[in-house]
Design a protein around this motif. Structure first.
Motif, PDB file in Angstrom:
ATOM      1  N   ALA A 156      38.004  76.719  68.528  1.00 26.29           N
ATOM      2  CA  ALA A 156      37.949  75.888  69.734  1.00 26.29           C
ATOM      3  C   ALA A 156      36.574  75.247  69.886  1.00 26.29           C
ATOM      4  N   ASP A 157      36.527  74.190  70.670  1.00 26.48           N
ATOM      5  CA  ASP A 157      35.263  73.626  71.108  1.00 26.48           C
ATOM      6  C   ASP A 157      34.828  74.339  72.379  1.00 26.48           C
ATOM      7  N   PHE A 158      33.530  74.367  72.602  1.00 24.48           N
ATOM      8  CA  PHE A 158      32.996  75.000  73.804  1.00 24.48           C
ATOM      9  C   PHE A 158      32.449  73.927  74.736  1.00 24.48           C
ATOM     10  N   PRO A 159      32.579  74.131  76.049  1.00 26.30           N
ATOM     11  CA  PRO A 159      33.113  75.315  76.740  1.00 26.30           C
ATOM     12  C   PRO A 159      34.633  75.387  76.677  1.00 26.30           C
ATOM     13  N   ARG A 160      35.136  76.624  76.687  1.00 23.41           N
ATOM     14  CA  ARG A 160      36.567  76.880  76.742  1.00 23.41           C
ATOM     15  C   ARG A 160      36.799  78.148  77.567  1.00 23.41           C
TER      16      ARG A 160
END
Length: 382
Positions: free
Chosen positions: A38-42
């Protein structure tokens, strides 16, 4: 294998970020790669609680002020399955920081320290020429699998998942609370025990609220999981209607974590490191991630042996304690007795917090006091 990383970390949560941060802290020239799907923020379904022990780990990682802008929560209220209550001020305050914020800050701190961060979903793992190769493209001298309760890395190295009897399931959401609310509340339920609801105020007018129970107990109801989890949360915290509810599994520690295999080390939830008494996992994640990062760069010849030794010294007695107490806690009366003693003796309350949120152990004198209360309740039929 011309391009080999010193350490590749799979998973950017607290365990993975801690591993990457520690490796670069100890060896600033180490080539460290952090992968996450995933990409952050998540967002991440979690209770969001960060105990004082977790802040100690952040300080060891060189990040003492990472969550300093979040208000500490100084009070803890617990109601046992039988109605025994304790309300006290904790020896050291806790914090509640949404994982969307906390994890993103850790990943950015790792990036600032020279860790390369990539979005990547790991699907394959092999060992070749003394290196670990991920997806036929990424080679490393050591890998830390910190990819959560449903760890792909754990399965790829042939380790079994945590059995259902050691797995809990919880639902988490957020609710509105007064701005000055600084009490973490836990309301236990005898029906389907062990089971409890919680309310952990963030400090911004919201609280992380949720309900959790063992997976076999949930299945034994014969009802849809959503109906049971959402319904019991509303039943135990009727004044806190929840929004953004999400469910998640918790692989509870059975007393000995699955440390890994070969040059692959497991940390945090991937290693089954969640406190079986409280469901706390962030402290374990930060600690085990730090130790895995240390072993990877300080013992490159045999990182797994080094990691096992460090984990044993840091958590061995504590995990044996929580395993034994989890067996005793199958009786709600045992918990009633423990909470009853804690309500009368502040030093017992503080010790229970250390066991539930840190790496504490229980002295025989306390076990005797709880056993007396337990037997007394049994004799009275309470």
């Amino acid at each position: 294998m011309d391009d080999v990383w010193d350490l590749v970390v799979v998973g950017g949560g607290p365990a993975g970020s801690a591993a990457a941060l520690r490796a670069r802290q100890l060896r600033p020239d180490a080539r460290v790669l952090l992968l996450d799907r995933a990409d952050f923020p998540r967002d991440k379904a979690c209770g969001d609680g960060i105990a004082a022990h977790g802040r100690d780990e952040l300080a060891l990682l060189g990040l003492p002020d990472l969550i300093a802008d979040y208000r500490p929560t100084r009070h803890l209220s617990i109601v046992s399955p039988g109605g025994a209550e304790v309300h006290a001020t904790v020896a050291r305050p806790n914090h509640v920081v949404p994982r969307a914020v906390f994890d993103a800050r850790l990943v950015e701190a790792a990036r600032a320290r020279g860790v390369e961060v990539r979005r990547h979903r790991v699907r394959a793992l092999a060992v070749r020429h003394g290196h670990v190769v991920l997806d036929e493209a990424i080679a490393a001298r050591a890998v830390v699998g910190a990819d959560g309760a449903n760890s792909v890395v754990r399965r790829l190295i042939g380790m079994a998942d945590v059995p259902d009897r050691h797995t809990a399931i919880a639902v988490r959401g957020y609710a509105d609370v007064p701005l000055d609310d600084d009490v973490q509340r836990i309301a236990m339920q005898g029906r389907g025990w062990p089971a409890y609801a919680w309310s952990f105020p963030v400090g911004d007018g919201s609280a992380n609220v949720g309900f959790g129970m063992l997976l076999p107990r949930l299945r034994a109801t014969g009802l849809p999981g959503r109906e049971v989890l959402h319904g019991r949360l509303a039943e135990l915290l009727p004044h806190l209607p929840a929004r953004d509810l999400r469910a998640h599994h918790l692989p509870l520690s059975p007393g000995r974590p699955g440390a890994g295999a070969g040059r692959v080390l497991l940390a945090g939830d991937a290693a089954g490191l969640i406190n079986p008494l409280t469901g706390e996992g962030i402290y374990y994640a930060l600690l085990s991630g730090r130790l895995a990062g240390e072993a990877a760069v300080q013992a490159p010849g045999d990182p797994l042996t080094a990691y096992r030794g460090r984990l044993g010294r840091a958590l061995g007695r504590h995990l044996r304690t929580t395993d034994a107490l989890a067996l005793a806690a199958r009786s709600p009366r045992f918990i009633d007795a423990a909470i009853g003693v804690a309500a009368r003796r502040k030093e017992v309350f503080d010790l229970l917090v250390e066991v539930g949120l840190g790496a504490g152990t229980v002295p025989p004198s306390l076990l005797l006091a709880v056993a007396r209360g337990w037997l007394g309740r049994a004799v009275r039929g309470v």
